[in-house]
Design a protein around this motif. Structure first.
Motif, PDB file in Angstrom:
ATOM      1  N   UNK A 290     -16.475  -0.788  17.185  1.00 61.10           N
ATOM      2  CA  UNK A 290     -16.659   0.253  16.164  1.00 61.10           C
ATOM      3  C   UNK A 290     -15.593   0.221  15.088  1.00 61.10           C
ATOM      4  N   UNK A 291     -14.618  -0.688  15.218  1.00 66.44           N
ATOM      5  CA  UNK A 291     -13.551  -0.748  14.219  1.00 66.44           C
ATOM      6  C   UNK A 291     -14.102  -1.350  12.928  1.00 66.44           C
ATOM      7  N   UNK A 292     -14.042  -0.579  11.852  1.00 71.08           N
ATOM      8  CA  UNK A 292     -14.575  -1.024  10.568  1.00 71.08           C
ATOM      9  C   UNK A 292     -13.501  -1.048   9.490  1.00 71.08           C
ATOM     10  N   UNK A 293     -12.274  -0.767   9.883  1.00 75.95           N
ATOM     11  CA  UNK A 293     -11.203  -0.681   8.901  1.00 75.95           C
ATOM     12  C   UNK A 293     -10.525  -2.011   8.651  1.00 75.95           C
ATOM     13  N   UNK A 294      -9.275  -1.908   8.164  1.00 72.79           N
ATOM     14  CA  UNK A 294      -8.454  -3.079   7.879  1.00 72.79           C
ATOM     15  C   UNK A 294      -7.305  -3.120   8.871  1.00 72.79           C
ATOM     16  N   UNK A 295      -7.063  -4.270   9.493  1.00 72.56           N
ATOM     17  CA  UNK A 295      -6.064  -4.347  10.556  1.00 72.56           C
ATOM     18  C   UNK A 295      -4.646  -4.116  10.032  1.00 72.56           C
ATOM     19  N   UNK A 296      -4.448  -4.277   8.737  1.00 73.53           N
ATOM     20  CA  UNK A 296      -3.109  -4.054   8.171  1.00 73.53           C
ATOM     21  C   UNK A 296      -2.883  -2.608   7.743  1.00 73.53           C
ATOM     22  N   UNK A 297      -3.916  -1.779   7.841  1.00 75.27           N
ATOM     23  CA  UNK A 297      -3.801  -0.366   7.462  1.00 75.27           C
ATOM     24  C   UNK A 297      -3.486   0.471   8.696  1.00 75.27           C
ATOM     25  N   UNK A 298      -2.304   1.126   8.697  1.00 72.29           N
ATOM     26  CA  UNK A 298      -1.846   1.861   9.876  1.00 72.29           C
ATOM     27  C   UNK A 298      -2.835   2.951  10.264  1.00 72.29           C
ATOM     28  N   UNK A 299      -3.329   3.706   9.282  1.00 71.69           N
ATOM     29  CA  UNK A 299      -4.242   4.802   9.603  1.00 71.69           C
ATOM     30  C   UNK A 299      -5.520   4.285  10.264  1.00 71.69           C
ATOM     31  N   UNK A 300      -6.057   3.165   9.774  1.00 67.62           N
ATOM     32  CA  UNK A 300      -7.278   2.612  10.373  1.00 67.62           C
ATOM     33  C   UNK A 300      -7.044   2.225  11.824  1.00 67.62           C
ATOM     34  N   UNK A 301      -5.895   1.612  12.108  1.00 62.24           N
ATOM     35  CA  UNK A 301      -5.578   1.216  13.476  1.00 62.24           C
ATOM     36  C   UNK A 301      -5.401   2.446  14.350  1.00 62.24           C
ATOM     37  N   UNK A 302      -4.675   3.449  13.851  1.00 59.30           N
ATOM     38  CA  UNK A 302      -4.457   4.674  14.628  1.00 59.30           C
ATOM     39  C   UNK A 302      -5.767   5.382  14.943  1.00 59.30           C
ATOM     40  N   UNK A 303      -6.669   5.412  13.972  1.00 56.50           N
ATOM     41  CA  UNK A 303      -7.969   6.042  14.209  1.00 56.50           C
ATOM     42  C   UNK A 303      -8.713   5.327  15.336  1.00 56.50           C
ATOM     43  N   UNK A 304      -8.664   3.994  15.347  1.00 56.84           N
ATOM     44  CA  UNK A 304      -9.342   3.232  16.388  1.00 56.84           C
ATOM     45  C   UNK A 304      -8.712   3.456  17.751  1.00 56.84           C
ATOM     46  N   UNK A 305      -7.378   3.702  17.768  1.00 52.22           N
ATOM     47  CA  UNK A 305      -6.667   3.904  19.035  1.00 52.22           C
ATOM     48  C   UNK A 305      -6.720   5.359  19.499  1.00 52.22           C
ATOM     49  N   UNK A 306      -7.222   6.238  18.646  1.00 50.27           N
ATOM     50  CA  UNK A 306      -7.282   7.655  19.004  1.00 50.27           C
ATOM     51  C   UNK A 306      -5.945   8.362  18.887  1.00 50.27           C
ATOM     52  N   UNK A 307      -5.047   7.857  18.031  1.00 46.48           N
ATOM     53  CA  UNK A 307      -3.731   8.468  17.832  1.00 46.48           C
ATOM     54  C   UNK A 307      -3.836   9.511  16.714  1.00 46.48           C
ATOM     55  N   UNK A 308      -3.266  10.699  16.923  1.00 44.65           N
ATOM     56  CA  UNK A 308      -3.331  11.760  15.928  1.00 44.65           C
ATOM     57  C   UNK A 308      -2.541  11.379  14.681  1.00 44.65           C
ATOM     58  N   UNK A 309      -3.018  11.895  13.534  1.00 45.69           N
ATOM     59  CA  UNK A 309      -2.382  11.556  12.261  1.00 45.69           C
ATOM     60  C   UNK A 309      -0.910  11.916  12.246  1.00 45.69           C
ATOM     61  N   UNK A 310      -0.531  13.043  12.849  1.00 40.06           N
ATOM     62  CA  UNK A 310       0.876  13.478  12.836  1.00 40.06           C
ATOM     63  C   UNK A 310       1.780  12.501  13.585  1.00 40.06           C
ATOM     64  N   UNK A 311       1.223  11.775  14.535  1.00 36.87           N
ATOM     65  CA  UNK A 311       2.008  10.820  15.327  1.00 36.87           C
ATOM     66  C   UNK A 311       1.959   9.406  14.744  1.00 36.87           C
ATOM     67  N   UNK A 312       1.300   9.258  13.614  1.00 35.48           N
ATOM     68  CA  UNK A 312       1.027   7.909  13.115  1.00 35.48           C
ATOM     69  C   UNK A 312       1.203   7.836  11.595  1.00 35.48           C
TER      70      UNK A 312
END
Length: 580
Positions: A290-312
């Protein structure tokens, strides 16, 4: 007088005897004639049986070639078209590898193969078998990873013995599947052989699979290449008996440099093979489908890992993650120990003082992560991709149970080496930078010993090298590694840390394959008074090709392929059979 026969009576007896004799002679003649006829009929039948068996033997021999051994010939024939296609940068989804105006040339090449006509004998009966190819064509359903071509064939085989002849003929269609050539199809593949760093291929280096080096290759002593070797260069370097190197385009420079090419040779001027330079695609795969983002974009990776925005906000937090339907994702440098139980593959990950254990159960189909006092468990198993955003500072299996024997087995792993991979593990380990091997890393089911072995491992160092540890992370002498290894970034390869300061440590016993940008010295050699080299530091190469890798038969999950296509399979389908 009583008791006397008259002359007439004696005549009757004589005539009767003659009649009986004539009848007996007639019966004998009939019996002999019948026997001869029977023998002749039996002999004829036997001759037909023998010639038919011989014809069928020729038929079977040609059928075997079509089913098993024609792949090599097909790739020789199709190579110019595949090379041209690779150079064109065309898209295989829309453009054929072999154009329709080239079909007739392919047919001519197929019908010119030396194996299309075969002859032999079976119990004194000779046979001749011939294959004729026609109507080469393409399946118009192209894909990015493969194209299918067809060619009709006719196999005619004739068995002969004296006046007896039997002929068999079959017709069918050969389906040729062309796909990308995977990088693990070479026991050793390198863009740069490292001759500028005086990296010698030398005595005690043994390679029993396909070997290719694009450029800068140097030999000394007696390295062994049992399947020959290829290079894109027009010449290589070989040393004389004083250790000086010369450019040559012949097979050897006796008496001090005599490579063993098996029954083949070193082939010059072959096509160059390019390597991937990073592990970005493996990172994306580890994040799940389901990953549709860019691997170099931190937010895209965090979203795929289920990490909250405040922690990422500025970086992905260090730790071990199990993305939904993805693989294992590790953020930050890590040490990894692999082990197995009867039903489980176990990963022990150390990051500083934090120890995380991942247990993949192949029976229950569940995965558990334990980190400190936190336990997470879910249904399903990872998708076969373990990715580390950082360096794997130590990768190994369980510790040995004791010292290795003085005489090591030629095609097996000593019993003191404990397997690391579960029989059902099909795994690719990729890291952003280096992967440092600090211990043995072997399969439970060695494919040289276990028919149908399923366990397989890939190791990919994205922008770094795969290295045998030789500092504070000392690897053992005579290290055993089962894996397909890739280090494709510029000037990176499969090497030994601080090799010029290392003691001699036996050999790297590799079962698998190596693809590298540059071949670094894994051992240090000193030239003796006889002009031959001797290992004085680091490791020698004892490389064995995993035969499952041939023609892409087995590939670790998500392992890269080259831009070149080749024939992967050739499947004959017989449509009819005639005999006369």
């Amino acid at each position: 007088m009583s008791g006397q026969r008259t002359l007439p009576q004696q005549g009757y007896i004589l005539v009767t005897a003659l009649v009986f004799m004539a009848i007996l002679m007639l019966l004998g003649t009939l019996m002999i004639t019948g026997s001869v006829s029977g023998i002749q009929q039996a002999g004829g039948f036997s001759g037909l049986v023998r010639t038919r068996a011989a014809a069928e033997a020729g038929q079977a021999s040609s059928a075997f070639d079509l089913r098993e051994s024609i792949i090599t010939d097909l790739n020789t024939i199709l190579k110019p078209y595949a090379d041209s296609f690779a150079a064109s940068k065309f898209d295989a989804k829309v453009t054929p590898i072999v154009a329709d105006f080239q079909y007739k040339s392919v047919e001519i090449s197929l019908n010119s193969l030396p194996t299309v006509v075969k002859s032999g004998s079976l119990e004194g009966v000779t046979y001749t078998s011939k294959v004729v190819f026609a109507n080469f064509r393409a399946d118009q359903e192209y894909t990015a990873i493969g194209q299918t071509y067809y060619v009709d064939y006719k196999v005619e085989s004739i068995g002969k013995q004296n006046k007896f002849t039997r002929r068999t003929a079959t017709n069918g269609t050969l389906a040729i599947q062309m796909g990308r050539k995977y990088l693990n199809q070479f026991l050793l593949l390198a863009d740069d052989g490292g001759s500028e760093e005086r990296n010698y291929f030398t005595t005690d280096m043994n390679y029993d699979g396909p070997v290719h080096v694009n450029k800068n290759w140097m030999f000394t002593g007696q390295p062994r290449f049992s399947l020959g070797a290829t290079t894109a260069a027009r010449e290589v370097k070989m040393t004389d008996c004083k250790g000086k190197s010369f450019l040559v385009s012949t097979q050897s420079l006796p008496p001090c440099t005599t490579p063993d090419w098996g029954n083949r040779s070193l082939q010059y001027g072959q096509s160059s093979i390019e390597l991937p330079t990073n592990s970005a695609s493996q990172k994306a795969i580890s994040l799940g489908p389901n990953f549709k983002g860019t691997v170099s974009t931190i937010k895209d990776v965090c979203d795929a890992l289920g990490v909250k925005d405040n922690d990422c906000k500025s970086a992905v937090p260090t730790g071990v993650y199990l993305p939904p339907a993805g693989g294992l994702y590790i953020q930050g440098n890590a040490e990894i120990i692999m082990s197995k139980t009867a039903a489980e593959q176990v990963y022990t990950v150390k990051q500083g003082t934090t120890v995380t254990t991942i247990t993949v159960n192949y029976v229950t189909k569940r995965t558990k992560i334990v980190s400190g006092t936190t336990t997470t468990e879910r249904d399903g198993v990872p998708n076969g991709q373990l990715y580390v955003e950082g360096e794997i500072t130590s990768l190994k299996g369980p510790e040995r149970t004791g010292a290795l024997p003085s005489s090591l087995p030629a095609t097996a792993v000593p019993s003191q080496v404990v397997p690391a991979l579960h029989p059902l593990s099909q795994l690719n380990i990729a890291a952003t930078s280096n992967i440092v091997l600090t211990g043995d890393l072997t399969y439970t089911d060695d494919p040289r010993q276990v028919v149908g072995a399923k366990n397989v491992l890939g190791l990919i160092a994205g922008t770094g090298s795969v290295l045998i540890g030789n500092d504070a992370r000392n690897a053992p002498s005579d290290i055993y590694i089962h894996a397909a290894i890739l280090a494709g970034a510029a000037n990176k390869g499969f090497g030994v840390m601080d090799v010029r300061r290392a003691p001699a440590q036996g050999s790297i016993h590799l079962l698998g394959s190596v693809a590298a940008s540059k071949e670094p010295p894994r051992g240090v050699f000193s030239f003796q008074s006889d002009g031959l080299p001797k290992l004085i530091g680091g490791y020698g190469d004892d490389f064995s090709f995993d035969q499952r890798f041939l023609n892409g038969g087995t590939v670790p999950p998500n392992f890269p392929a080259t831009s070149r296509f080749e024939a992967k399979t050739a499947l004959p389908t017989q449509t009819d059979w005639t005999e006369d």
